[in-house]
Design a protein around this motif. Structure first.
Motif, PDB file in Angstrom:
ATOM      1  N   SER A 191      36.792  -7.171 -23.538  1.00  8.39           N
ATOM      2  CA  SER A 191      36.344  -6.451 -22.345  1.00  8.39           C
ATOM      3  C   SER A 191      34.946  -5.875 -22.551  1.00  8.39           C
ATOM      4  O   SER A 191      34.640  -5.303 -23.608  1.00  8.39           O
ATOM      5  CB  SER A 191      37.333  -5.326 -22.011  1.00  8.39           C
ATOM      6  N   ARG A 192      34.102  -6.022 -21.520  1.00  6.85           N
ATOM      7  CA  ARG A 192      32.749  -5.464 -21.590  1.00  6.85           C
ATOM      8  C   ARG A 192      32.758  -3.943 -21.559  1.00  6.85           C
ATOM      9  O   ARG A 192      31.792  -3.295 -21.970  1.00  6.85           O
ATOM     10  CB  ARG A 192      31.918  -5.988 -20.420  1.00  6.85           C
ATOM     11  N   ASP A 193      33.845  -3.359 -21.073  1.00  9.87           N
ATOM     12  CA  ASP A 193      33.928  -1.897 -21.022  1.00  9.87           C
ATOM     13  C   ASP A 193      33.852  -1.273 -22.410  1.00  9.87           C
ATOM     14  O   ASP A 193      33.332  -0.171 -22.582  1.00  9.87           O
ATOM     15  CB  ASP A 193      35.218  -1.468 -20.329  1.00  9.87           C
ATOM     16  N   ILE A 194      34.387  -1.994 -23.406  1.00 16.10           N
ATOM     17  CA  ILE A 194      34.353  -1.472 -24.774  1.00 16.10           C
ATOM     18  C   ILE A 194      32.907  -1.364 -25.258  1.00 16.10           C
ATOM     19  O   ILE A 194      32.506  -0.354 -25.855  1.00 16.10           O
ATOM     20  CB  ILE A 194      35.184  -2.371 -25.701  1.00 16.10           C
ATOM     21  N   TYR A 195      32.114  -2.388 -24.981  1.00 17.30           N
ATOM     22  CA  TYR A 195      30.712  -2.362 -25.406  1.00 17.30           C
ATOM     23  C   TYR A 195      29.916  -1.312 -24.626  1.00 17.30           C
ATOM     24  O   TYR A 195      29.032  -0.652 -25.196  1.00 17.30           O
ATOM     25  CB  TYR A 195      30.087  -3.744 -25.207  1.00 17.30           C
ATOM     26  N   GLU A 196      30.231  -1.160 -23.340  1.00 18.32           N
ATOM     27  CA  GLU A 196      29.523  -0.156 -22.558  1.00 18.32           C
ATOM     28  C   GLU A 196      29.830   1.252 -23.055  1.00 18.32           C
ATOM     29  O   GLU A 196      28.934   2.108 -23.136  1.00 18.32           O
ATOM     30  CB  GLU A 196      29.895  -0.302 -21.085  1.00 18.32           C
ATOM     31  N   ALA A 197      31.085   1.501 -23.409  1.00 15.95           N
ATOM     32  CA  ALA A 197      31.448   2.812 -23.943  1.00 15.95           C
ATOM     33  C   ALA A 197      30.763   3.054 -25.287  1.00 15.95           C
ATOM     34  O   ALA A 197      30.295   4.170 -25.568  1.00 15.95           O
ATOM     35  CB  ALA A 197      32.960   2.921 -24.095  1.00 15.95           C
ATOM     36  N   GLN A 251      27.785  -2.551 -32.940  1.00 22.84           N
ATOM     37  CA  GLN A 251      28.829  -3.051 -32.049  1.00 22.84           C
ATOM     38  C   GLN A 251      29.394  -4.374 -32.556  1.00 22.84           C
ATOM     39  O   GLN A 251      30.599  -4.618 -32.473  1.00 22.84           O
ATOM     40  CB  GLN A 251      28.249  -3.234 -30.632  1.00 22.84           C
TER      41      GLN A 251
END
Length: 326
Positions: free
Chosen positions: A212-218, A229
């Motif tokens: 999920s891209r949300d993990i990288y954004e967080a 990352q």
């Protein structure tokens, strides 16, 4: 005053109980249970049938042959574990094992690292991204014979491109790549890496796209750099995929055959002193050149055990990859 009570029961009732409908036929009930419980096994049975014919039976038959002095076109005498005892004292077999392990480490470790970095690069937003992703598959569809011939020319002693490039850096004496262990190992390892790095990169890329891209954004909001990352998010989450590629690469590395044979000009001897003969080449030589079928079968089973041990060791190492990358 009198009250009339209707004591008649509704139609379809007898003795206060609802009349049961006729149940389904026994045959239909049996077929329904058979469909629910047996159909899944029927659907997966083709794989197990083919595995039994082309996987399990050859494995058991090879074990049986290894217990005999089995000439390919001659007598078949029971010798028990004598082939294994002779094999464990055979210097040529251990030389082939040493070569196999050496080429495996030179080829597999850089291959998987390059594949991981290449997949990470292809996972970013790039121009012509689809074309770049398809290009890494080109070595896989290339014939292994063509790959072997080209790399044999590249590593030729007198007119090879590699020696010419090295001469530009001041190396006067050309390297005879087939004469020494280290040079022949490097040449064969580069052949393997060129052919299979893209394959592993595509597998890693497919696994990266499920994160999920949300993990990288967080992580970016917390101030984590791209490098951090990669090592603390991407690599740990890719651990099941990395374990798969390590095990598959272990099997392929320990059964290496085509590349060293073509590099040696089609001979299974692996050079004049066996300097790059692998265990797979040793097995073919014993079975089809020396006609020692039982001895070759024993070597094949020892190779199977070596692959199993190496795969378990690699699994144990990669299992703690997520913890060690922190």
């Amino acid at each position: 005053m009198s009250i009339d009570i209707d004591t008649r029961r509704p139609a379809g009732h007898a003795g206060g109980r609802r009349r049961r409908r006729p149940g389904p036929p026994v045959r239909r009930s049996f077929l329904s249970r058979l469909d629910i419980h047996a159909a899944p096994y029927l659907f997966v049975s083709p794989y197990f049938v083919l595995f039994a014919l082309f996987g399990l039976f050859p494995l058991v038959f090879t074990a049986w042959v290894s217990l005999h002095d089995w000439q390919l076109a001659g007598d078949k005498d029971w010798v028990g574990l004598a082939n294994y005892g002779e094999l464990l004292g055979d210097e040529k077999f251990w030389n082939a094992t040493y070569n196999t392990v050496g080429i495996f480490f030179l080829a597999t470790v850089p291959q998987l690292l390059l594949a991981l970095l290449l997949a990470n690069a292809l996972n970013k937003r790039l121009r012509f991204r689809l074309a770049l992703r398809l290009s890494v598959l080109a070595p896989i569809v290339t014939s292994v014979v063509a790959v072997g011939v080209i790399f044999s020319q590249l590593y030729a002693r007198d007119y090879g491109l590699i020696n010419w490039v090295l001469s530009l850096f001041g190396m006067d004496d050309p390297i005879h790549w087939q004469n020494a262990k280290w040079s022949s190992w490097i040449a064969i390892a580069t052949m393997v890496d060129w052919r299979w790095t893209g394959y592993n990169a595509i597998i890693y890329l497919a696994a990266m796209q499920t994160i999920s891209r949300d993990i990288y954004e967080a992580a970016a909001l917390d101030g984590a750099s791209s490098r951090r990352q990669f090592w603390q998010i991407t690599v740990p989450l890719l651990k099941p995929t990395i374990i798969f590629t390590v095990i598959v690469s272990t099997i392929g590395g320990f059964t290496l055959y085509a590349e060293p044979v073509i590099f040696g000009g089609g001979s299974v001897s692996g050079g004049t002193t066996g300097q790059f003969q692998t265990v797979a080449m040793f097995i073919v030589k014993e079975a089809f050149r020396d006609f020692e079928y039982g001895y070759a079968a024993a070597a094949a089973w020892v190779l199977f055990l070596l692959i199993l041990i190496a795969a378990l060791i690699n699994y144990a190492i990669t299992r703690g990859l997520g913890r060690s990358s922190r």
